[in-house]
Design a protein around this motif. Structure first.
Motif, PDB file in Angstrom:
ATOM      1  N   THR A   1      -8.215   7.993   0.065  1.00 56.39           N
ATOM      2  CA  THR A   1      -7.344   7.271  -0.707  1.00 56.39           C
ATOM      3  C   THR A   1      -8.368   5.804  -1.117  1.00 56.39           C
ATOM      4  O   THR A   1      -9.061   5.399  -0.140  1.00 56.39           O
ATOM      5  CB  THR A   1      -5.947   6.869  -0.458  1.00 56.39           C
ATOM      6  OG1 THR A   1      -6.061   5.757   0.692  1.00 56.39           O
ATOM      7  CG2 THR A   1      -4.982   8.018   0.100  1.00 56.39           C
ATOM      8  N   PRO A   2      -7.868   5.089  -1.995  1.00 55.67           N
ATOM      9  CA  PRO A   2      -8.561   3.706  -2.376  1.00 55.67           C
ATOM     10  C   PRO A   2      -8.346   2.797  -1.222  1.00 55.67           C
ATOM     11  O   PRO A   2      -9.208   2.101  -1.090  1.00 55.67           O
ATOM     12  CB  PRO A   2      -7.916   3.283  -3.725  1.00 55.67           C
ATOM     13  CG  PRO A   2      -7.145   4.633  -4.343  1.00 55.67           C
ATOM     14  CD  PRO A   2      -7.043   5.643  -3.214  1.00 55.67           C
TER      15      PRO A   2
ATOM     16  N   VAL B   1       0.136   3.784  -2.697  1.00 55.50           N
ATOM     17  CA  VAL B   1      -0.695   4.987  -2.429  1.00 55.50           C
ATOM     18  C   VAL B   1       0.208   6.183  -1.882  1.00 55.50           C
ATOM     19  O   VAL B   1      -0.032   7.252  -2.105  1.00 55.50           O
ATOM     20  CB  VAL B   1      -1.783   4.689  -1.561  1.00 55.50           C
ATOM     21  CG1 VAL B   1      -2.611   5.684  -1.214  1.00 55.50           C
ATOM     22  CG2 VAL B   1      -2.594   3.761  -2.278  1.00 55.50           C
TER      23      VAL B   1
ATOM     24  N   THR C   1       0.948  -1.157   0.111  1.00 56.02           N
ATOM     25  CA  THR C   1      -0.061  -0.042  -0.117  1.00 56.02           C
ATOM     26  C   THR C   1       0.893   1.223  -0.035  1.00 56.02           C
ATOM     27  O   THR C   1       0.453   2.595  -0.636  1.00 56.02           O
ATOM     28  CB  THR C   1      -0.976  -0.092   1.206  1.00 56.02           C
ATOM     29  OG1 THR C   1      -1.765  -1.250   1.169  1.00 56.02           O
ATOM     30  CG2 THR C   1      -2.002   1.141   1.172  1.00 56.02           C
TER      31      THR C   1
ATOM     32  N   ARG D   1     -11.174   3.600   1.309  1.00 57.19           N
ATOM     33  CA  ARG D   1     -12.442   3.088   0.982  1.00 57.19           C
ATOM     34  C   ARG D   1     -12.492   1.857   0.988  1.00 57.19           C
ATOM     35  O   ARG D   1     -13.722   1.405   1.363  1.00 57.19           O
ATOM     36  CB  ARG D   1     -12.649   3.789  -0.307  1.00 57.19           C
ATOM     37  CG  ARG D   1     -12.704   5.259  -0.661  1.00 57.19           C
ATOM     38  CD  ARG D   1     -14.004   5.665   0.197  1.00 57.19           C
ATOM     39  NE  ARG D   1     -14.097   7.264   0.645  1.00 57.19           N
ATOM     40  CZ  ARG D   1     -15.286   7.712  -0.097  1.00 57.19           C
ATOM     41  NH1 ARG D   1     -16.100   6.930  -0.731  1.00 57.19           N
ATOM     42  NH2 ARG D   1     -15.338   8.973  -0.172  1.00 57.19           N
ATOM     43  N   ALA D   2     -11.467   0.802   0.342  1.00 55.06           N
ATOM     44  CA  ALA D   2     -11.527  -0.447   0.532  1.00 55.06           C
ATOM     45  C   ALA D   2     -11.668  -1.005   1.805  1.00 55.06           C
ATOM     46  O   ALA D   2     -12.412  -1.968   2.066  1.00 55.06           O
ATOM     47  CB  ALA D   2     -10.520  -1.217   0.100  1.00 55.06           C
TER      48      ALA D   2
END
Length: 421
Positions: A113-114, A99, A95, A117-118
């Protein structure tokens, strides 16, 4: 007077102002001496790695640590033994590369960031809610949520965590403290407020831990929900010491089938999930309100993406692997062995408070255990009531059968030396 003139004095009187200010300073030496005299002063005690066994050192201040031999660590909240798991380290590193090492800003600016959200999607699925929101810590989640809800009255269990207490204070709500784990006391407190206060338009929040960290017991959540619902109050449950330990990675709320009756589910990523951060789970409107008004969320840099990536991997392991089952086996063997010796072990969860009673005896027992290579702290007043000092044990899924045998042998020898057995 402007902000600048109050905080940026200039001219010939600057040094005079500074000298006068020094007369209103803080005698921190006296405060520390007072804590020392009451047996409440603590020091940092570093470990060389996070896991079931570690080398420890007295607080080295600014000097290199003088490490001891390996000790058996039974004082961690890393219940599933995942904090040092290489799979989490790999997820965090991946990650970070994809990211970034930090979020860089509040999530309301450019820090969303993704990875966040995940993780939130997985948490919502685990907690069986519409959405989840990740905070930088469990403490921030509690304080931010209670203050953002801005209740007129909070009905709080008398043994709730300090972060709940601080959230109640900062919210400015009337705090109604009810007897520990007592739905009857909660009903009585709500009935009294309804009688004595014009509560027609008030908002009421019932707040409780699900697992209590010093007693290892479990709140009667269904009965508390019954009481709250009869008065139209919301229920908020802190699952800090339960998240990840039950079916599908859930907590006590899921074990009891109460996801649709608890309005606010809260917890941490830093205990059984072995990473960092806190979360709130609930319906869409709750999350939208919190991300707009919870100051601990709005004015904090977002959780570091590597921590979010590691937490997501940890949640997957908790949901799909056998770590919870391994934990309960270790806990069961440890509890049975201690009780067979004659110790009284409180609670019904993975937290094993070994009741000693007298403060001095508890400290002496902890010292003997430390000499035997066991890290297990004495918990004493004011953290717990007078006469209930204890050793708080927290076995993990990473402890082996040999570790349990070593722990039990140390307790038997130490208890005999102190005169408790």
């Amino acid at each position: 007077m402007s902000f600048e003139s109050r905080h940026r004095p200039d001219g010939d009187d600057t040094h005079e102002d500074h000298r006068e200010a020094n007369d209103h300073g803080f005698d921190l030496d006296a405060r520390l001496a007072s804590r020392e005299a009451r047996g409440l002063r603590r020091d940092l005690a570093p470990v060389d790695e996070v896991g079931p066994r570690a080398r420890t050192a007295p607080d080295p201040k600014d000097e290199p640590a003088a490490w001891t031999e390996d000790r058996l660590v039974l004082a961690s909240n890393d219940y599933l033994g995942l904090a040092g798991d290489p799979r989490l380290a790999e997820a965090a590193a991946e990650t970070a590369h994809e990211v970034g090492a930090g979020a860089g800003a509040s999530r309301l600016v450019v820090g969303d960031t993704p990875a966040h959200r995940a993780l939130e999607r997985d948490l919502a699925a685990t907690k069986r809610t519409e959405r989840a929101l990740v905070f930088a810590s469990g403490y921030a989640a509690n304080v931010g949520t209670i203050t953002a809800l801005d209740p007129d009255a909070v009905f709080s269990d008398e043994l709730n965590h300090a972060s709940i207490i601080d959230g109640c204070r900062l919210s400015g709500a009337d705090a109604e403290i009810y007897d520990h784990c007592s739905p009857a006391a909660l009903r009585a407190a709500m009935r009294e407020r309804a009688r004595d206060v014009d509560a027609t338009d008030e908002s009421w929040l019932v707040v409780t831990d699900s697992v209590f960290s010093m007693d290892g017991d479990v709140a009667p959540l269904a009965d508390l929900c019954d009481a709250a619902e009869s008065f139209g109050a919301w229920v908020m449950v802190d699952e800090a010491h339960a998240t990840g330990l039950y079916a599908d990675g859930g907590g006590i709320v899921q074990r009891e089938g109460l996801s649709d009756r608890v309005d606010v589910q809260l917890g941490t990523l830093s205990k059984a999930l072995g990473t960092q951060g806190g979360y709130v789970a609930g319906d869409e409107t709750l999350v939208e309100h919190l991300l707009n008004t919870a100051r601990a969320f709005v004015f904090s840099t977002g959780l570091a993406p590597p921590a979010a990536g590691a937490a997501r991997e940890s949640l997957r392991i908790a949901r799909e692997g056998d770590r919870p089952e391994r934990l309960w086996n270790v806990v069961g063997r440890t509890r049975a062995g201690l009780e067979a010796m004659g110790y009284q072990v409180l609670g019904e969860t993975q937290i094993l408070p070994v009741l000693v009673g007298d403060r001095a005896d508890a400290v002496a027992l902890a010292d003997r255990l430390h000499e035997a290579g066991i890290v297990a702290p004495a918990i004493r007043p004011p953290t717990v009531p007078e006469g209930t000092s204890r050793i708080r044990l927290a076995p993990t899924a990473a402890h082996t059968a040999d570790d349990v045998d070593r722990c039990l042998a140390a307790f038997e020898a130490a208890g005999s030396e102190v005169g408790l057995l």
